[in-house]
Design an enzyme around this catalytic site. Structure first.
Site, PDB file in Angstrom:
ATOM      1  N   HIS A  80      -0.368   5.136  -6.139  1.00 38.23           N
ATOM      2  CA  HIS A  80      -1.101   5.591  -6.579  1.00 38.23           C
ATOM      3  C   HIS A  80      -1.702   6.961  -8.048  1.00 38.23           C
ATOM      4  CE1 HIS A  80      -4.070   4.200  -2.742  1.00 38.23           C
ATOM      5  NE2 HIS A  80      -2.968   3.440  -2.552  1.00 38.23           N
ATOM      6  N   GLU A 102      -7.457  14.262  -6.029  1.00 37.41           N
ATOM      7  CA  GLU A 102      -7.197  12.405  -5.788  1.00 37.41           C
ATOM      8  C   GLU A 102      -6.564  12.665  -3.975  1.00 37.41           C
ATOM      9  OE1 GLU A 102      -4.340  10.866  -8.470  1.00 37.41           O
ATOM     10  OE2 GLU A 102      -5.385  11.890 -10.410  1.00 37.41           O
ATOM     11  N   ASN A 108      -7.535   7.401  -0.439  1.00 35.87           N
ATOM     12  CA  ASN A 108      -6.726   8.535  -0.669  1.00 35.87           C
ATOM     13  C   ASN A 108      -6.985   9.052   1.135  1.00 35.87           C
ATOM     14  OD1 ASN A 108      -4.510   7.491  -2.915  1.00 35.87           O
ATOM     15  ND2 ASN A 108      -5.973   9.220  -4.032  1.00 35.87           N
ATOM     16  N   HIS A 207       3.106  -4.638   0.580  1.00 32.99           N
ATOM     17  CA  HIS A 207       2.488  -4.219   1.979  1.00 32.99           C
ATOM     18  C   HIS A 207       3.947  -4.269   2.876  1.00 32.99           C
ATOM     19  CE1 HIS A 207      -1.617  -4.401   0.580  1.00 32.99           C
ATOM     20  NE2 HIS A 207      -1.241  -2.718   0.041  1.00 32.99           N
ATOM     21  N   THR A 263       8.462  -8.198  10.681  1.00 31.81           N
ATOM     22  CA  THR A 263       9.476  -7.390  10.153  1.00 31.81           C
ATOM     23  C   THR A 263       9.098  -5.462   9.744  1.00 31.81           C
ATOM     24  OG1 THR A 263       9.685  -8.344   7.771  1.00 31.81           O
ATOM     25  CG2 THR A 263      10.913  -8.516   9.915  1.00 31.81           C
TER      26      THR A 263
END
Length: 340
Positions: A80, A102, A108, A207, A263
């Site tokens: 980010h 930010e 965020n 991810h 996992t």
């Protein structure tokens, strides 16, 4: 011996110099002692702050052993930061009278975390070598250490970035990819940063660790595209589990669900296997299988964890060079949330 104890032993060996890893050991050849892109270099702090790697590594490990979720948080902070006006530590800045930072931008707000870890590491670095190492370089190293501790690949981090002098909530809202956007829009945002579709697919593999709040995907469960029904592409048992975890009420919006439940804390290629089996959590994840070009990459990474690890390391090196500040363009902040 469990994984965390093994990682502890490995960290201690690294920290005491009993194991040495150079980029050449990971297939990066002879660039270790040479400038990267003419500005950054792998040996930037070798003389001015020789213990930097150990200090950052210890700080990340200390946080990780108490909260494995912090690995995903630090990696996300680095992403980010770099994606919004370049890798210049803007995501770390608090609001001032001159700008809105930010931290409270939509991508965020109530989700970005790990700031206190970077602040703590920065304080330790300042004790060892004051006013030498930028916060953005600390964040870049911390992200790498977080991935390695989670079982993911190592990559050499070129250093020498300066911290920026401003931050922009507006830029964060506009530039960061959203899980609600079409694949073409997300791809365009990556291309605007000098990355390509392959980098997008590879970096989406982050991810494999971390969590998402229910509101980021809940419309898939109950009202997909205004249909009043669930997304028909979702695997049925997976959908049922998500509907139980995220009931159709506003009260569940901020509840956390793992991005990769298979996992949960291990950095591996399960993310891609999930997508292939219609168990990708976010719409932006599932979208990768709908385009022939990106679908081919998803299938390749789902079948070959080593290919994913190699390409992820390469894409992270590219990410870390976006919009870096050097020379007189920035500063070395004494505290990461404040300008000097």
């Amino acid at each position: 011996m469990n994984q965390l104890n093994l990682l502890c032993i490995i960290f201690i060996l690294f920290g005491h110099g009993l194991i040495h890893a150079r980029p050449a050991d990971f297939g990066y050849g002879g660039g270790y002692d040479k400038p990267a892109d003419g500005f950054l270099s792998f040996d930037f702090y070798d003389k001015s702050c020789p213990n930097l790697g150990r200090i950052v590594g210890w700080g990340v490990w200390s946080a990780f052993k108490n909260d494995t979720r912090i690995a995903a948080s630090l990696l996300r902070l680095h992403f980010h930061d770099c994606f919004v006006d370049g890798c210049e530590g803007s995501v770390l800045l608090d609001d001032t009278k001159d700008f809105k930072g930010e931290k409270n931008a939509f991508p965020n707000r109530n989700s970005a975390r790990g700031f206190e870890i970077i602040d703590s590491i920065k304080a330790d670095v300042e004790k060892s070598c004051p006013s030498v190492v930028s916060c953005v370089d600390i964040l870049a190293i911390a992200a790498r250490e977080a991935v390695v501790l989670s079982g993911g690949p190592f990559w050499p981090v070129a250093l020498g970035r300066l911290d920026g002098l401003t931050a922009s909530e507006k830029s964060a809202n506009e530039q960061l990819p959203s899980p609600f956007e079409p694949l073409a829009n997300i791809t365009s945002k990556f291309v605007a940063k000098g990355l390509d579709a392959k980098d997008m697919v590879v970096l989406s593999g982050a991810h494999t660790i971390g969590f998402a709040q229910c509101f980021t995907f809940k419309r898939r469960l109950f009202n997909f595209k205004g249909s009043g029904k669930a997304d028909p592409s979702l695997d049925t048992p997976f959908l049922s589990n998500l509907q139980s975890s995220c009931p159709n009420s506003d009260a569940s919006n901020s509840k956390l669900v793992p991005l990769d439940a298979q996992t949960l804390t291990r950095f591996d290629n399960s993310y891609y296997k999930n997508i292939v089996h219609n168990s990708g959590l976010l719409e932006s994840d599932t979208a990768l299988i709908t385009d022939p070009k990106t679908a081919a990459m998803v299938k390749a990474y789902s079948a070959d964890p080593y290919l994913f690890a190699k390409d992820f390391a390469a894409s992270m090196m590219k990410l870390g060079k976006i919009g870096v500040l050097t020379g007189q363009a920035g500063q070395v902040r004494k505290k990461c949330g404040l300008l000097n």
